[in-house]
Design an enzyme around this catalytic site. Structure first.
Site, PDB file in Angstrom:
ATOM      1  N   HIS A   1      -0.481   6.873 -12.343  1.00  0.00           N
ATOM      2  CA  HIS A   1       0.080   5.549 -12.035  1.00  0.00           C
ATOM      3  C   HIS A   1      -1.033   4.571 -11.696  1.00  0.00           C
ATOM      4  O   HIS A   1      -2.085   4.960 -11.171  1.00  0.00           O
ATOM      5  CB  HIS A   1       1.051   5.642 -10.862  1.00  0.00           C
ATOM      6  CG  HIS A   1       2.299   6.387 -11.176  1.00  0.00           C
ATOM      7  ND1 HIS A   1       3.412   6.330 -10.372  1.00  0.00           N
ATOM      8  CD2 HIS A   1       2.629   7.216 -12.207  1.00  0.00           C
ATOM      9  CE1 HIS A   1       4.370   7.079 -10.882  1.00  0.00           C
ATOM     10  NE2 HIS A   1       3.914   7.628 -11.999  1.00  0.00           N
TER      11      HIS A   1
ATOM     12  N   GLU B   1      -1.429   2.459  -9.340  1.00  0.00           N
ATOM     13  CA  GLU B   1      -1.836   2.466  -7.936  1.00  0.00           C
ATOM     14  C   GLU B   1      -2.810   3.602  -7.644  1.00  0.00           C
ATOM     15  O   GLU B   1      -3.786   3.443  -6.915  1.00  0.00           O
ATOM     16  CB  GLU B   1      -0.627   2.624  -7.008  1.00  0.00           C
ATOM     17  CG  GLU B   1       0.414   1.554  -7.138  1.00  0.00           C
ATOM     18  CD  GLU B   1       1.559   1.951  -8.053  1.00  0.00           C
ATOM     19  OE1 GLU B   1       1.299   2.372  -9.199  1.00  0.00           O
ATOM     20  OE2 GLU B   1       2.720   1.832  -7.630  1.00  0.00           O
TER      21      GLU B   1
ATOM     22  N   CYS C   1       6.326   4.008  -6.095  1.00  0.00           N
ATOM     23  CA  CYS C   1       7.172   5.193  -6.010  1.00  0.00           C
ATOM     24  C   CYS C   1       6.757   6.020  -4.784  1.00  0.00           C
ATOM     25  O   CYS C   1       5.813   5.673  -4.075  1.00  0.00           O
ATOM     26  CB  CYS C   1       7.036   6.021  -7.280  1.00  0.00           C
ATOM     27  SG  CYS C   1       5.418   6.817  -7.460  1.00  0.00           S
TER      28      CYS C   1
ATOM     29  N   CYS D   1       3.004   7.216  -4.959  1.00  0.00           N
ATOM     30  CA  CYS D   1       2.053   6.132  -4.722  1.00  0.00           C
ATOM     31  C   CYS D   1       2.146   5.620  -3.290  1.00  0.00           C
ATOM     32  O   CYS D   1       1.122   5.343  -2.654  1.00  0.00           O
ATOM     33  CB  CYS D   1       2.274   5.009  -5.729  1.00  0.00           C
ATOM     34  SG  CYS D   1       1.895   5.520  -7.425  1.00  0.00           S
TER      35      CYS D   1
END
Length: 149
Positions: free
Chosen positions: A46, A48, A76, A79
């Site tokens: 991801h 992040e 999410c 993260c």
């Protein structure tokens, strides 16, 4: 946030879910990335996660106590957990994610008083543009799948 949107658009062009993130310290851009789960065959890929890793590596410390994270989609659980562990003081995000968002939608790991760190959270910045990128991406994906290709 505008730069995070540019990163998100780049992800979409590469067939990745269009989420972008930038990490800023003061006026300095520390790291930027977009989702790369498909490209890197990595479920943790991801946006992040990439900027947190890069920021920590550049700083030589996992604690990013002077940073602000800008991300186009609400983080999410994975993260959000990493953001808390990195001690990021502030998170700014665009579109809310009612199915997986852990900064106020589905839950709120970023501000859970039971954890050792809480973030200031600013939601909804350029949310319309962030959501539009996601809608276009998934609409195109559904359209491509409808033909059996």
């Amino acid at each position: 946030m505008a730069r995070a949107l540019e990163c998100a658009a780049a992800a979409g062009f590469r067939g990745e879910v269009p989420v972008g993130a930038v990490l800023v310290s003061g006026e300095r851009l520390v790291a930027e990335s977009h989702n790369r789960t498909v490209t890197d065959a990595d479920p943790t890929g991801h946006a992040e996660m990439y900027v947190l890793r890069r920021g920590a590596a550049l700083q030589g410390d996992f604690r990013l106590i002077d940073a602000v994270l800008y991300v186009t989609l609400e983080p999410c659980a994975m993260c959000a957990g990493a953001i808390v562990l990195a001690r990021v003081p502030r998170v700014v995000f665009g579109a809310s994610d009612p199915k997986a968002g852990m900064a106020g939608s589905l839950g709120n790991l970023l501000q859970d008083p039971r954890l050792n760190h809480r973030c200031d959270v600013t939601p909804g910045i350029l949310a319309d543009r962030s959501a539009a990128l996601l809608r276009r991406f998934f609409r195109a994906r559904r359209g491509a799948g409808a033909g059996g290709a």
